[in-house]
Design a protein around this motif. Structure first.
Motif, PDB file in Angstrom:
ATOM      1  N   ARG A 129       0.838  -1.210   0.000  1.00 49.85           N
ATOM      2  CA  ARG A 129       0.000   0.000   0.000  1.00 49.85           C
ATOM      3  C   ARG A 129       0.874   1.261   0.000  1.00 49.85           C
ATOM      4  O   ARG A 129       0.619   2.208  -0.747  1.00 49.85           O
ATOM      5  CB  ARG A 129      -0.909  -0.018   1.226  1.00 49.85           C
ATOM      6  CG  ARG A 129      -1.879   1.154   1.295  1.00 49.85           C
ATOM      7  CD  ARG A 129      -2.701   1.101   2.568  1.00 49.85           C
ATOM      8  NE  ARG A 129      -3.655   2.198   2.628  1.00 49.85           N
ATOM      9  CZ  ARG A 129      -4.887   2.123   2.140  1.00 49.85           C
ATOM     10  NH1 ARG A 129      -5.309   1.000   1.566  1.00 49.85           N
ATOM     11  NH2 ARG A 129      -5.700   3.152   2.218  1.00 49.85           N
ATOM     12  N   SER A 133       1.181   3.987  -3.047  1.00 50.38           N
ATOM     13  CA  SER A 133       0.884   5.377  -2.704  1.00 50.38           C
ATOM     14  C   SER A 133       2.042   6.286  -3.102  1.00 50.38           C
ATOM     15  O   SER A 133       1.838   7.368  -3.692  1.00 50.38           O
ATOM     16  CB  SER A 133       0.615   5.484  -1.204  1.00 50.38           C
ATOM     17  OG  SER A 133       0.433   6.824  -0.829  1.00 50.38           O
ATOM     18  N   SER A 192      -7.543   3.031  -2.715  1.00 50.62           N
ATOM     19  CA  SER A 192      -8.221   1.741  -2.592  1.00 50.62           C
ATOM     20  C   SER A 192      -8.570   1.164  -3.961  1.00 50.62           C
ATOM     21  O   SER A 192      -8.351  -0.014  -4.239  1.00 50.62           O
ATOM     22  CB  SER A 192      -9.483   1.871  -1.736  1.00 50.62           C
ATOM     23  OG  SER A 192      -9.145   2.246  -0.418  1.00 50.62           O
ATOM     24  N   LEU A 195      -5.417  -0.005  -5.690  1.00 53.11           N
ATOM     25  CA  LEU A 195      -4.946  -1.297  -5.186  1.00 53.11           C
ATOM     26  C   LEU A 195      -5.783  -2.439  -5.760  1.00 53.11           C
ATOM     27  O   LEU A 195      -5.250  -3.485  -6.141  1.00 53.11           O
ATOM     28  CB  LEU A 195      -5.011  -1.314  -3.656  1.00 53.11           C
ATOM     29  CG  LEU A 195      -4.013  -0.408  -2.938  1.00 53.11           C
ATOM     30  CD1 LEU A 195      -4.303  -0.397  -1.434  1.00 53.11           C
ATOM     31  CD2 LEU A 195      -2.584  -0.866  -3.195  1.00 53.11           C
TER      32      LEU A 195
END
Length: 363
Positions: A129, A133, A192, A195
């Motif tokens: 994550r 990012s 989100s 991902l």
């Protein structure tokens, strides 16, 4: 009656001779052969019933003391083994058959559930994550500063960017901070979905064909390289420290009963599965020869047995085993009398009878 002490000395000498010198191998193989013969007709359930055996094994594992000293020994052994392996000059292709490698790769590539589980674990991790990012933030920011908003609305901005962020901030105070805030909010709002999209992309892209192709490229790269050279990439000291760092984790699993529960469950399942199979039959299937195993173990413990003999420990233990019997021999003989010859009278043969008159007349 023979003196019990004399019998004891004779018996001790007999046992010491059987478990020493040249007769040791003969004695061990004699017992091993007898055990092997008996196992041929003995089922697993007769020797190791599933429930009590699995429970005992679980309790044994739960009671192990995984202290720092034991972990130090294990870590030293692993590190020493790793160091020895780094000296291997044989290429990887000599130690790993290409056909076996291909079979393993094919199995892993075709196992969709495993592949998807690995992808899910990676894409749902905190580290992944943060990586996505960071990449998303840097990519969008670079695009905005060089190709889009700033470059179009601020004259000379694209030139100033080449001199770095500090120059940009001097030319347009507060502009960089504003971009950072808006980009951060944008990334957080869309992370989100990004991902999820990356997971769908990996699941669609990492096909069995692509994974097989990647594995073939890896094999081409490492097949001719020295095994020791590849293993030397990992530092033995680092391997040792890694094992020591895992110690607290393993101990916590043990304290919480996780390890014991897993071991007990696996043991119970295996014993249930093979319960009715003869042990000798299983040993033959697995290629285990009891006599050979015993012979190999004997070679390992032979120096210890020889030391026990020369130091007197073997005789001490033999005497400790036999002395109680011979010390109580007189009382035993009183309770168990010696066999006496039978006093049963011999059956006399019947005397021939004189023929009666009528019989005599027939004669």
């Amino acid at each position: 009656m023979t003196d019990p002490q004399a019998l004891l000395e004779a018996h001790v000498a007999f046992e010491l001779a059987r478990w020493s010198g040249d007769r040791l191998d003969e004695t061990v193989q004699e017992h091993a052969g007898a055990v092997r013969q008996r196992l041929a007709g003995t089922s697993v359930a007769e020797v190791a019933p599933a429930e009590p055996t699995a429970r005992a094994v679980g309790q044994l594992v739960a009671g192990l003391d995984l202290g720092d000293a034991l972990l130090e020994v294990v870590a030293d052994v692993v590190a020493a083994g790793h160091e020895v392996l780094t000296s291997f000059d044989a290429p990887v292709a000599e130690l790993v058959d290409a056909a076996d490698y291909d079979a393993l790769v094919s199995l892993l590539a075709d196992e969709r559930s495993v592949r998807d589980a690995v992808i899910a674990a990676v894409t749902e991790s905190t580290g992944y994550r943060k990586l996505v990012s960071h990449v998303l933030y840097q990519g969008v920011k670079g695009y905005l500063l060089t190709e889009n908003v700033v470059a179009r609305r601020v004259p000379g901005a694209s030139t100033l960017v080449r001199f770095g962020q500090k120059t940009m901030s001097t030319a347009a105070p507060g502009l960089g901070d504003g971009v950072d805030r808006r980009l951060t909010a944008f990334v957080e709002a869309n992370l989100s979905e990004t991902l999820r999209e990356s997971r769908r992309y990996l699941e669609a892209t990492l096909t069995p064909e692509l994974l097989t192709e990647m594995a073939e490229e890896v094999w081409t790269t490492i097949a001719d390289r020295r095994t020791g050279e590849l293993l030397a990439v990992a530092d033995p000291g680092g391997t040792r420290e890694l094992l020591l760092a895992l110690g607290p984790v393993i101990r916590r699993w043990q304290d919480e009963g996780v390890i014991a529960e897993v071991v007990e469950s696996v043991t119970h399942a295996a014993l249930e599965w093979y319960a009715e199979r003869p042990i000798g039959e299983l040993l033959d299937e697995w290629g285990i020869a009891v006599e050979s195993v015993v012979a190999d173990v004997l070679e390992i413990i032979r120096p210890g047995l020889e030391h026990a003999r020369t130091s007197g420990l073997l005789e001490e233990r033999v005497r400790a085993h036999l002395e109680p019997f011979y010390a109580s021999l007189p009382s035993i003989l009183e309770v168990v009398p010696a066999a006496k010859p039978s006093r049963k009278r011999a059956t006399k043969k019947a005397a021939p009878q004189k023929p009666t008159g009528r019989t005599a007349d027939k004669i």
